[in-house]
Design a protein around this motif. Structure first.
Motif, mmCIF file in Angstrom:
data_model
loop_
_atom_site.group_PDB
_atom_site.id
_atom_site.type_symbol
_atom_site.label_atom_id
_atom_site.label_comp_id
_atom_site.label_asym_id
_atom_site.label_seq_id
_atom_site.Cartn_x
_atom_site.Cartn_y
_atom_site.Cartn_z
ATOM 1 N N ASP A 6 -50.551 69.866 -37.741
ATOM 2 C CA ASP A 6 -51.857 69.213 -37.918
ATOM 3 C C ASP A 6 -51.695 67.697 -37.974
ATOM 4 O O ASP A 6 -52.528 66.955 -37.411
ATOM 5 C CB ASP A 6 -52.531 69.706 -39.202
ATOM 6 N N ALA A 7 -50.671 67.222 -38.660
ATOM 7 C CA ALA A 7 -50.440 65.781 -38.765
ATOM 8 C C ALA A 7 -50.120 65.173 -37.402
ATOM 9 O O ALA A 7 -50.585 64.073 -37.071
ATOM 10 C CB ALA A 7 -49.309 65.503 -39.748
ATOM 11 N N LEU A 8 -49.344 65.890 -36.608
ATOM 12 C CA LEU A 8 -49.048 65.397 -35.261
ATOM 13 C C LEU A 8 -50.294 65.396 -34.396
ATOM 14 O O LEU A 8 -50.520 64.465 -33.605
ATOM 15 C CB LEU A 8 -47.950 66.244 -34.625
ATOM 16 N N GLY A 43 -53.759 62.320 -31.450
ATOM 17 C CA GLY A 43 -55.076 62.426 -30.841
ATOM 18 C C GLY A 43 -55.110 63.460 -29.738
ATOM 19 O O GLY A 43 -56.120 63.611 -29.042
ATOM 20 N N VAL A 44 -54.006 64.172 -29.563
ATOM 21 C CA VAL A 44 -53.866 65.218 -28.546
ATOM 22 C C VAL A 44 -53.198 66.410 -29.213
ATOM 23 O O VAL A 44 -52.140 66.246 -29.834
ATOM 24 C CB VAL A 44 -53.016 64.748 -27.343
ATOM 25 N N PRO A 45 -53.780 67.618 -29.121
ATOM 26 C CA PRO A 45 -53.177 68.764 -29.809
ATOM 27 C C PRO A 45 -51.789 69.101 -29.267
ATOM 28 O O PRO A 45 -51.542 69.037 -28.061
ATOM 29 C CB PRO A 45 -54.161 69.914 -29.525
ATOM 30 N N VAL A 46 -50.896 69.442 -30.176
ATOM 31 C CA VAL A 46 -49.588 69.939 -29.767
ATOM 32 C C VAL A 46 -49.672 71.448 -29.561
ATOM 33 O O VAL A 46 -50.569 72.112 -30.077
ATOM 34 C CB VAL A 46 -48.512 69.647 -30.839
ATOM 35 N N ASP A 78 -48.998 54.278 -24.134
ATOM 36 C CA ASP A 78 -50.384 54.362 -23.668
ATOM 37 C C ASP A 78 -51.282 55.024 -24.716
ATOM 38 O O ASP A 78 -52.158 55.843 -24.424
ATOM 39 C CB ASP A 78 -50.460 55.177 -22.355
ATOM 40 N N GLY A 79 -51.052 54.639 -25.979
ATOM 41 C CA GLY A 79 -51.901 55.127 -27.045
ATOM 42 C C GLY A 79 -51.599 56.528 -27.531
ATOM 43 O O GLY A 79 -52.269 57.034 -28.418
ATOM 44 N N VAL A 80 -50.585 57.185 -26.970
ATOM 45 C CA VAL A 80 -50.256 58.552 -27.371
ATOM 46 C C VAL A 80 -48.844 58.577 -27.956
ATOM 47 O O VAL A 80 -47.914 58.028 -27.368
ATOM 48 C CB VAL A 80 -50.344 59.518 -26.165
#
Length: 313
Positions: free
Chosen positions: A233-235, A240-243, A309-311
């Motif tokens: 959940d923290a990742l 901002g992208v689900p793992v 790139d923001g990820v």
């Protein structure tokens, strides 16, 4: 004795350097207190830039550099080196192989050091017990039994859980950043306690100089205690992208270990998947009870995970 007069740290790896930096800061204004580090001669003479930086840093901190080889030297030889120090802190890890931790403990006792901090900066070996998947842990219990059976040398065990960085180590496999996947060891509700090396060094320093004096006990510390679900959940929140999520069950991990029984990382995975002795409530820890701020998992992620790139990657 109100505080140690002479401190020897064994090893200058990730934890050893953190320990030495913290001890150097604390003892800088303490007249009559000396600090030394025992390093392999090869490390002292190395031309590797990273090793040279560490050695130069230790010298700049006025830390005495003592040549020694913990794996190659005999118990008597080590006892001879330890004898002039009243406090010995082992930051060696398991790299020396089987038998080294017990040899170091015996050398500390033979030397008559006043207080010994063995390499037990990890899980709760008493709870895990003997015969675990990680066979090196049985020796940790032998060290505890040896120290508890005598009264001449005080001992302190600092239980820290896993190094925070190791939770994200690609080879460990819990966080696979290349495949954007988090693997739960055993269950998504299994928890693991993590602490950064810097915090372990800082908190151990506080324990060394704590009043009233801490002796002959296990001290628990923690940067954070999280479940694998909370990690995923923290990742998700940070990226901002689900793992992707995949659970590695205990039977699956045991089969993996059976296929490569000498693989140390697979041994660790089984132990953490079984869930015993690898986590504790932060509220019961030394740092929580003393109100000492530490680095939690989310803060570590912000400070250490690269962003492209923001990820987060």
């Amino acid at each position: 004795m109100s505080h140690p007069r002479s401190i020897l740290v064994l090893g200058a790896g990730e934890l050893g350097m953190a320990m030495l930096r913290s001890l150097a800061r604390r003892t800088a204004g303490m007249p009559g207190v000396s600090l030394a580090a025992l390093l392999r001669p090869a490390a002292l003479e190395s031309t590797d830039p990273a090793k040279r930086r560490d050695v130069d840093e230790l010298r700049s901190l006025s830390i005495e550099l003592v040549p020694g080889d913990l794996a190659a030297q005999s118990e008597d030889e080590l006892a001879g080196q330890f004898r002039r120090f009243d406090t010995v802190i082992s930051c060696t890890g398991f790299v020396g192989g089987k038998g080294v931790q017990l040899k170091l403990a015996r050398a500390a006792l033979a030397a008559g050091v006043e207080r010994y901090f063995p390499w037990q900066f990890g899980v709760d070996y008493d709870v895990i017990g003997r015969g675990s998947a990680q066979d090196l842990f049985d020796e940790q219990l032998d060290v505890r039994a040896l120290l508890r059976a005598q009264q001449r040398t005080e001992w302190v065990i600092v239980s820290t859980g896993m190094f925070t960085s190791f939770l994200f180590e690609p080879s460990f496999g819990v966080v696979n950043r290349e495949r954007d996947t988090v693997h739960a060891l055993g269950s998504w509700d299994n928890a693991v306690t993590v602490t950064t090396a810097d915090d372990i060094g800082m908190l151990t320093t506080e324990i060394v100089f704590a009043a009233p004096r801490i002796a002959n006990e296990i001290v628990y510390v923690a940067g954070d205690t999280v479940t694998y679900r909370q990690l995923a959940d923290a990742l998700d929140a940070w990226r901002g992208v689900p793992v992707q999520r995949a659970e590695w069950s205990v039977p699956y991990l045991r089969d993996e270990l059976a296929a490569q029984p000498d693989d140390s990382l697979r041994k660790y995975r089984v132990v953490f998947a079984e869930g015993a002795g690898v986590s504790w409530e932060p509220a019961r820890t030394f740092n929580a009870q003393r109100g000492i701020a530490v680095c939690g998992m989310t803060q570590w992620m912000r400070e250490n995970l690269p962003v492209v790139d923001g990820v987060t990657v």
